[in-house]
Design an enzyme around this catalytic site. Structure first.
Site, short mmCIF file in Angstrom:
data_model
loop_
_atom_site.label_atom_id
_atom_site.label_comp_id
_atom_site.label_asym_id
_atom_site.label_seq_id
_atom_site.Cartn_x
_atom_site.Cartn_y
_atom_site.Cartn_z
CG HIS A 116 -5.87 -3.27 1.30
ND1 HIS A 116 -4.97 -1.88 0.78
CD2 HIS A 116 -6.11 -4.09 0.89
CE1 HIS A 116 -5.66 -2.76 -0.63
NE2 HIS A 116 -6.34 -2.93 -0.53
CB CYS B 182 -0.52 -0.28 0.65
SG CYS B 182 -1.26 1.84 1.67
CD GLU B 183 0.12 5.28 -4.25
OE1 GLU B 183 0.80 4.86 -5.10
OE2 GLU B 183 -0.68 5.80 -4.19
CG HIS B 184 -2.35 5.48 0.60
ND1 HIS B 184 -3.27 4.98 -0.17
CD2 HIS B 184 -2.22 7.13 -0.13
CE1 HIS B 184 -3.54 5.96 -1.70
NE2 HIS B 184 -2.64 7.23 -1.10
ZN LIG Z 1 -3.18 1.68 3.54
#
Ligand SMILES: [Zn+2]
Length: 244
Positions: free
Chosen positions: A205, A136-138
């Site tokens: 995720h 996940c890029e966040h």
């Molecule tokens: Zn995330």
């Protein structure tokens, strides 16, 4: 001394603002960017890359990341003289550049050899349960799941393992699941010279499972239906094979 300076910089930055990139733009985390990240919204189909992304070599990148990651660990108060932690910064740097973010570099894109569709197989071809490991890029936490791909051959077919390699290449980037789904579909359309492509991803995720809402049961399904797959009956046939 270096560590003291670093701590000062971190402490002195208590206004909620942080520089995200090296090109002089500062981003205010109290505004939109944090909201975008928390909600896992992709802002573009292209992976946002800097123009100078490949000006330095992989080895140089690993050296820089090793130093920066060491700073992060020291800032958190970890004692890097401990045997167990000593090698971690270099290990993380190698993992980033050579493994989990290997797909950022177009030079690593798999060469997809296509073959003539000798059997004249004109039905839907489905490859399901393709192993998917992304990040996940966040939050820079893992995304685990399965990708399911289907297409109608337009005179050309592709080796089945090549589909896995294409999925893996785009997965090995900091990602947003929606973007990953579209990037895989776009590449397959290009390679197979057809619009008749569908991609479904069902993934968990870790940023949802292990932090924030801490929901370890939910998974996220994204789909990209192109060409013939926009037709409801075709889409339903594909989904029936998946039996999700
Ligand atoms: Zn995330």
């Amino acid at each position: 001394m270096k560590d003291e300076l670093l701590l000062k910089r971190v402490n002195g930055n208590g206004n909620g603002k942080a520089k995200l990139n090296g090109n002089g733009h500062s981003h205010d985390f109290t505004n939109g960017h944090d909201v975008i990240g928390e909600n896992h919204i992709a802002t573009s189909i292209e992976t946002p890359m800097r123009g100078d992304a490949f000006d330095i070599s992989d080895e140089q990148k690993m050296e820089v990341i090793t130093e920066k990651f060491r700073d992060i660990m020291v800032t958190m108060g970890l004692d890097l003289t401990d045997d167990s932690l000593q090698g971690t910064p270099r290990r993380v740097a190698k993992m980033f550049v050579q493994e989990i973010f290997h797909g950022l570099n177009p030079a690593n894109k798999p060469v997809a050899s296509v073959f003539e569709n000798k059997f004249k197989y004109n039905e839907m071809l489905v490859e399901k349960n393709i192993n998917l490991r992304s990040t996940c890029e966040h939050h820079f936490l893992p995304i685990y799941g399965k990708a399911h791909v289907a297409y109608f051959a337009n005179g050309q077919v592709i080796g089945l393992s090549k589909i896995n390699r294409i999925v893996d290449y785009f997965a090995r980037r900091p990602q947003v699941q929606e973007r990953l789904t579209v990037q895989i579909a776009d590449e397959l359309k290009k390679v197979l010279k057809t619009e008749d492509v569908a991609v479904v991803i069902d993934a968990e995720h870790m940023c949802v499972a292990s932090r924030g809402i801490k929901d370890g049961c939910s998974s996220t399904v994204t789909a990209e239906y192109c060409g013939k797959f926009k037709d409801r009956s075709v889409r339903e046939e594909f989904l029936k094979y998946l039996d999700l």
